[in-house]
Design a protein around this motif. Structure first.
Motif, PDB file in Angstrom:
ATOM      1  N   VAL A  56       0.875  -1.171   0.000  1.00 16.36           N
ATOM      2  CA  VAL A  56       0.000   0.000   0.000  1.00 16.36           C
ATOM      3  C   VAL A  56       0.911   1.219   0.000  1.00 16.36           C
ATOM      4  N   THR A  57       0.735   2.103  -0.952  1.00 21.33           N
ATOM      5  CA  THR A  57       1.583   3.295  -1.016  1.00 21.33           C
ATOM      6  C   THR A  57       0.877   4.460  -0.340  1.00 21.33           C
ATOM      7  N   PHE A  58       1.517   4.964   0.715  1.00 17.00           N
ATOM      8  CA  PHE A  58       0.929   6.080   1.456  1.00 17.00           C
ATOM      9  C   PHE A  58       1.526   7.419   1.017  1.00 17.00           C
ATOM     10  N   GLY A  59       2.736   7.388   0.459  1.00 20.78           N
ATOM     11  CA  GLY A  59       3.337   8.626  -0.033  1.00 20.78           C
ATOM     12  C   GLY A  59       3.999   9.474   1.041  1.00 20.78           C
ATOM     13  N   THR A  60       3.828   9.084   2.298  1.00 18.36           N
ATOM     14  CA  THR A  60       4.475   9.827   3.388  1.00 18.36           C
ATOM     15  C   THR A  60       5.006   8.845   4.425  1.00 18.36           C
ATOM     16  N   PRO A  61       6.107   9.219   5.105  1.00 19.14           N
ATOM     17  CA  PRO A  61       6.606   8.358   6.192  1.00 19.14           C
ATOM     18  C   PRO A  61       5.539   8.156   7.279  1.00 19.14           C
ATOM     19  N   GLU A  62       4.740   9.200   7.543  1.00 16.84           N
ATOM     20  CA  GLU A  62       3.726   9.117   8.610  1.00 16.84           C
ATOM     21  C   GLU A  62       2.711   8.001   8.339  1.00 16.84           C
ATOM     22  N   GLY A  63       2.321   7.871   7.070  1.00 17.38           N
ATOM     23  CA  GLY A  63       1.366   6.826   6.701  1.00 17.38           C
ATOM     24  C   GLY A  63       1.939   5.437   6.953  1.00 17.38           C
ATOM     25  N   VAL A  64       3.189   5.257   6.532  1.00 19.11           N
ATOM     26  CA  VAL A  64       3.862   3.959   6.719  1.00 19.11           C
ATOM     27  C   VAL A  64       3.979   3.641   8.208  1.00 19.11           C
ATOM     28  N   ILE A  65       4.369   4.626   8.982  1.00 17.41           N
ATOM     29  CA  ILE A  65       4.571   4.418  10.418  1.00 17.41           C
ATOM     30  C   ILE A  65       3.239   4.128  11.114  1.00 17.41           C
ATOM     31  N   ALA A  66       2.192   4.879  10.785  1.00 16.72           N
ATOM     32  CA  ALA A  66       0.880   4.655  11.405  1.00 16.72           C
ATOM     33  C   ALA A  66       0.365   3.254  11.089  1.00 16.72           C
ATOM     34  N   PHE A  67       0.529   2.830   9.840  1.00 10.91           N
ATOM     35  CA  PHE A  67       0.065   1.494   9.439  1.00 10.91           C
ATOM     36  C   PHE A  67       0.777   0.424  10.263  1.00 10.91           C
ATOM     37  N   GLN A  73       2.294   0.691  13.096  1.00 11.72           N
ATOM     38  CA  GLN A  73       1.934   0.748  14.520  1.00 11.72           C
ATOM     39  C   GLN A  73       0.558   0.108  14.752  1.00 11.72           C
ATOM     40  N   GLY A  74      -0.346   0.249  13.791  1.00 19.79           N
ATOM     41  CA  GLY A  74      -1.652  -0.408  13.885  1.00 19.79           C
ATOM     42  C   GLY A  74      -1.519  -1.920  13.888  1.00 19.79           C
ATOM     43  N   ILE A  75      -0.683  -2.438  13.006  1.00 18.35           N
ATOM     44  CA  ILE A  75      -0.458  -3.897  12.952  1.00 18.35           C
ATOM     45  C   ILE A  75       0.118  -4.381  14.284  1.00 18.35           C
ATOM     46  N   GLN A  76       1.066  -3.629  14.798  1.00 19.47           N
ATOM     47  CA  GLN A  76       1.690  -4.032  16.070  1.00 19.47           C
ATOM     48  C   GLN A  76       0.649  -4.087  17.193  1.00 19.47           C
ATOM     49  N   GLN A  77      -0.262  -3.117  17.180  1.00 15.97           N
ATOM     50  CA  GLN A  77      -1.281  -3.074  18.239  1.00 15.97           C
ATOM     51  C   GLN A  77      -2.250  -4.245  18.173  1.00 15.97           C
ATOM     52  N   LYS A 132      -7.169  -2.334  12.743  1.00 14.53           N
ATOM     53  CA  LYS A 132      -6.314  -1.517  13.625  1.00 14.53           C
ATOM     54  C   LYS A 132      -5.516  -0.471  12.841  1.00 14.53           C
ATOM     55  N   THR A 133      -5.047  -0.871  11.647  1.00 13.71           N
ATOM     56  CA  THR A 133      -4.276   0.103  10.852  1.00 13.71           C
ATOM     57  C   THR A 133      -5.174   1.264  10.444  1.00 13.71           C
ATOM     58  N   LEU A 134      -6.400   0.936  10.064  1.00 15.37           N
ATOM     59  CA  LEU A 134      -7.314   1.993   9.629  1.00 15.37           C
ATOM     60  C   LEU A 134      -7.656   2.908  10.807  1.00 15.37           C
ATOM     61  N   GLN A 135      -7.898   2.297  11.971  1.00 16.10           N
ATOM     62  CA  GLN A 135      -8.172   3.080  13.181  1.00 16.10           C
ATOM     63  C   GLN A 135      -7.033   4.057  13.464  1.00 16.10           C
ATOM     64  N   LYS A 136      -5.803   3.556  13.330  1.00 21.19           N
ATOM     65  CA  LYS A 136      -4.606   4.361  13.606  1.00 21.19           C
ATOM     66  C   LYS A 136      -4.491   5.527  12.606  1.00 21.19           C
ATOM     67  N   LEU A 137      -4.753   5.225  11.346  1.00 20.66           N
ATOM     68  CA  LEU A 137      -4.671   6.262  10.308  1.00 20.66           C
ATOM     69  C   LEU A 137      -5.747   7.321  10.522  1.00 20.66           C
ATOM     70  N   VAL A 138      -6.909   6.889  10.994  1.00 17.40           N
ATOM     71  CA  VAL A 138      -7.988   7.837  11.310  1.00 17.40           C
ATOM     72  C   VAL A 138      -7.570   8.713  12.487  1.00 17.40           C
ATOM     73  N   GLU A 139      -7.030   8.073  13.533  1.00 22.11           N
ATOM     74  CA  GLU A 139      -6.625   8.821  14.733  1.00 22.11           C
ATOM     75  C   GLU A 139      -5.545   9.853  14.422  1.00 22.11           C
ATOM     76  N   LYS A 140      -4.650   9.519  13.466  1.00 19.04           N
ATOM     77  CA  LYS A 140      -3.579  10.456  13.098  1.00 19.04           C
ATOM     78  C   LYS A 140      -4.038  11.493  12.083  1.00 19.04           C
ATOM     79  N   GLY A 141      -5.312  11.409  11.656  1.00 21.00           N
ATOM     80  CA  GLY A 141      -5.835  12.381  10.705  1.00 21.00           C
ATOM     81  C   GLY A 141      -5.379  12.170   9.274  1.00 21.00           C
TER      82      GLY A 141
END
Ligand SMILES: *Cc1c(COP(=O)(O)O)cnc(C)c1O
Length: 438
Positions: free
Chosen positions: A335-346, A348-352, A418-427
């Protein structure tokens, strides 16, 4: 809304997932029932293949016990290798706890089947990151290059197809072995189907019949009803910490292929003269057998999780490889997010979502063997196992995350939610899905 889905939404709420995320994810899941049936059919076929191979080789209780010391006459080890050879329809196989991982298995295959003065060819572009140092694309001690083995590469065409003209021009007098990576690895190129690999091998053998065609089979095993060894590969190589280990193998790699190629590898793994005869299996065999037995079903669960992820994120407007409706030849979803923040949030969601180490927060780090920082989410029973629910991404453009695994579909589903939840929480993703669901 039924009682049971209300109960389930309450469970997900306890897991930190909002109701609107649940509703959106369930809508997507409901559209995937037919895809999932097809995945189950592949799994059923491969389950018969594995059980059939075990029965044919008379796997017995005694095979599950290990040996110590030199490991002469290790019935369980020798029988397991015969089972692998039958599953992959090859003359022989080498399946050992002494092979530490996929990179090691591939390095072993290359270093044992190439000699000084030979040339290695990759007709499918740049190989997996960790092989760069094995080959010497990046300088490293003990690389093939240091031993006088040269390397040539032909990239895939822009549309993902083979550059047949370029390949023909690249095969020379010294070309001895061709390495074909089935899975995309950390790239956004398409994964090769077994059919496509078969076409490539036929073309290569047409140019030079005695080429050794090796396939890096990592992440591809049991995703289709055939394997590259069914379409002409002389050698298939992979990691037991991925698909064929079924989540149970605590270590290991395998090679399956022509007798001569396997013998070369065995002589390199142990010693010239000793070959396959030594190498105690210790306590690993029970998990190797049971893991292989579970692998077709575990791979199906991972494939369902990947299809689910592709459909969720494509609907949200991100670029995904393979695309939501595309046929699939490995368990990796990019999945290409285009930003480091997207990759990191995803990640972190998997880890959770992890059952082990679900409380820790992954961060990018400089991993040995990789040339840019990598973030890895892996809360696994087997450390670093990527047949278990996991995600990783190099922190470099195009900032794509690679998701794979899920020993159970339910766990895979939780991970993606969880990844989607995390991406939502990070805006990064809007929590209002209503316009997408219309
Ligand atoms: C994972 C992988 C490897 C290396 O396997 P490890 O077990 O991580 O060393 C090599 N090639 C491909 C395509 C892979 O996915």
């Amino acid at each position: 809304m039924t009682d049971s889905s209300n109960n389930l939404y309450q469970m997900y709420k306890n897991m930190g997932i909002d109701r609107n995320v649940c509703v959106f994810c369930d809508k997507i899941w409901n559209s995937l029932k037919e895809r999932f049936e097809k995945i189950d059919e592949i799994s059923e076929y491969n389950q018969m293949k594995v059980i059939g191979a075990m029965q044919k080789n008379r796997v017995s209780e005694a095979c599950l016990l290990g040996t110590t010391g030199y490991g002469y006459n290790d019935l369980g080890r020798d029988t397991l290798e015969a089972v692998y050879a039958d599953v992959f329809h090859t003359e022989d196989a080498l399946v050992r706890p002494q092979i530490t991982c996929g990179t090691h298995a591939l390095a072993l295959a290359l270093m044992s089947n190439l000699r000084p003065g030979d040339e290695l060819l990759s007709p499918v572009g740049k190989p997996y990151d960790t092989l760069e140092e094995v080959i010497g694309i990046r300088e490293s001690r003990g690389s093939l290059k240091e031993y006088g083995i040269s390397y040539r590469q032909v990239d895939l065409l822009a549309d993902g197809g083979f550059d047949y003209e370029g390949i023909r021009a690249a095969v020379g007098e010294r070309t001895r072995l061709v390495t074909i990576q089935r899975s995309k690895g950390y790239q956004t190129r398409p994964t090769l189907s077994v059919t496509a690999i078969g076409e490539l091998i036929r073309f290569l053998k047409g140019i030079k019949p005695d080429l050794i065609c090796m396939v890096d089979n990592c992440y591809g095993e049991f995703t289709e009803i055939t394997e590259p060894s069914d379409v002409g590969a002389d050698l298939v190589v992979g990691s037991l910490i991925k698909n064929p280990g079924g989540g149970l193998a605590p270590i290991g790699g395998y090679l399956a292929g022509r007798r001569q190629c396997i013998e070369n590898a065995a002589y390199r793994l142990t010693s010239p003269g000793l070959g396959k005869e030594v190498g105690a299996s210790l306590q690993a065999l029970g998990a190797f057998y049971q893991g292989l037995f579970l692998a077709p079903s575990v791979v199906a669960n991972a494939m369902k999780s990947a299809v689910f992820a592709a459909n969720i994120y494509e609907k949200l407007g991100f670029s995904v490889v393979p695309s939501a409706g595309e046929e699939r030849h490995d368990i990796i979803q990019a999945v290409t997010f285009g930003t480091p923040e997207g990759v990191i949030a995803f990640c972190q969601g998997i880890q959770q979502a992890a059952a082990v180490d679900g409380h820790v927060t992954p961060e990018p780090w400089d991993m040995p063997g990789y040339d840019s920082p990598v973030i890895m989410a892996a809360g696994a029973f087997v450390a670093g196992s990527s047949i278990e629910l996991s995600a990783d991404g190099p922190i470099r453009p195009p900032y794509a995350v690679y998701f794979q695994g899920g020993l159970t579909w339910q766990h895979g589903k939780l991970g993606i939610m969880k990844t989607l939840q995390k991406l939502v929480e990070k805006g990064i993703v809007s929590s209002d899905f209503s316009h997408i669901l219309e």
